[in-house]
Design a protein around this motif. Structure first.
Motif, PDB file in Angstrom:
ATOM      1  N   PHE A  39      -3.005  17.442   4.665  1.00 24.32           N
ATOM      2  CA  PHE A  39      -3.248  16.305   4.178  1.00 24.32           C
ATOM      3  C   PHE A  39      -4.446  15.349   4.415  1.00 24.32           C
ATOM      4  O   PHE A  39      -5.024  14.942   3.749  1.00 24.32           O
ATOM      5  N   SER A 146      -1.394   9.143   5.649  1.00 27.07           N
ATOM      6  CA  SER A 146      -0.710  10.070   6.146  1.00 27.07           C
ATOM      7  C   SER A 146       0.655  10.317   6.675  1.00 27.07           C
ATOM      8  O   SER A 146       1.332  11.089   6.417  1.00 27.07           O
ATOM      9  N   TYR A 149       2.801  10.013   3.531  1.00 29.67           N
ATOM     10  CA  TYR A 149       3.063  11.394   2.933  1.00 29.67           C
ATOM     11  C   TYR A 149       4.054  12.273   3.920  1.00 29.67           C
ATOM     12  O   TYR A 149       4.916  12.880   3.212  1.00 29.67           O
ATOM     13  N   HIS A 150       3.760  12.124   4.989  1.00 27.37           N
ATOM     14  CA  HIS A 150       4.528  13.020   5.919  1.00 27.37           C
ATOM     15  C   HIS A 150       6.003  12.517   5.866  1.00 27.37           C
ATOM     16  O   HIS A 150       7.072  13.731   5.960  1.00 27.37           O
ATOM     17  N   TRP A 152       7.415  11.008   3.341  1.00 22.55           N
ATOM     18  CA  TRP A 152       7.797  11.420   1.987  1.00 22.55           C
ATOM     19  C   TRP A 152       8.151  12.787   1.895  1.00 22.55           C
ATOM     20  O   TRP A 152       9.418  13.421   1.132  1.00 22.55           O
ATOM     21  N   PHE A 153       7.175  13.829   2.206  1.00 22.60           N
ATOM     22  CA  PHE A 153       7.249  15.307   2.180  1.00 22.60           C
ATOM     23  C   PHE A 153       8.512  15.685   3.121  1.00 22.60           C
ATOM     24  O   PHE A 153       9.398  16.538   2.540  1.00 22.60           O
TER      25      PHE A 153
END
Length: 169
Positions: A39, A146, A149-150, A152-153
């Motif tokens: 990412f 980042s 995103y981390h 959320w993922f």
């Protein structure tokens, strides 16, 4: 500037970063580190090319892919993403807002300090219409994106695992 020093610094960055990854990414967290790494590469690819193409930053001495890209492969595609992986793996999720703020500040400051050193004493990076505080701000923001995103993922992955588990229970 000394071309030999530039090559030594760039090769050292590869070696030190590789050692950090080997030493501080636990085997059970390799996939998690990989997600953060990839990412961050997307972010640095988009933003790194933008600032280089706009002439804000240049990388006069590059060890890899000199004719393919104008940005620094070593720093934009390996070092920063690797450090971001470690950032996300060791993020103080349960820490206070102050602790989290300090964590962001330390990571961003360390990279910015190395970049300032490189600008001043090497020919690895040159600020054309750029300053250290823009680097600090953009790195901070890229770490923040980042981190979002981390979270959320792994949140969505956790939900999917629970659904899968409950279906086949």
């Amino acid at each position: 500037m000394n071309n030999k020093l530039d090559k030594t610094i760039e090769l050292s960055a590869w070696i030190i970063t590789s050692i950090l990854l080997i030493k501080y990414v636990p085997k059970n967290k390799i996939r998690e580190a990989h997600i953060s790494f990839l990412f961050k590469q997307v972010i640095t690819w988009l933003f790194g090319l933008l600032v280089v193409e706009k002439g804000l930053i240049s990388y006069p001495n590059r060890l890899f892919f000199k004719k393919a890209i104008k940005s620094s492969f070593t720093f934009e595609y390996f070092v920063y993403p690797a450090l971001c992986s470690l950032f996300n793996l060791y993020y103080p999720e349960k820490g206070s807002k102050v602790v989290k703020l300090i964590y962001y500040g330390i990571h961003t400051s360390i990279i910015t300090c190395f970049e300032i050193f490189a600008v001043k004493y090497t020919n690895l990076i040159k600020y054309n219409n750029w300053t250290w505080y823009w680097s600090f701000i953009t790195m901070w923001l890229s770490y923040y994106v980042s981190r979002i995103y981390h979270r959320w993922f792994y949140k969505s992955r956790s939900i999917n695992n629970r659904i899968f588990y409950n279906i086949f229970k």
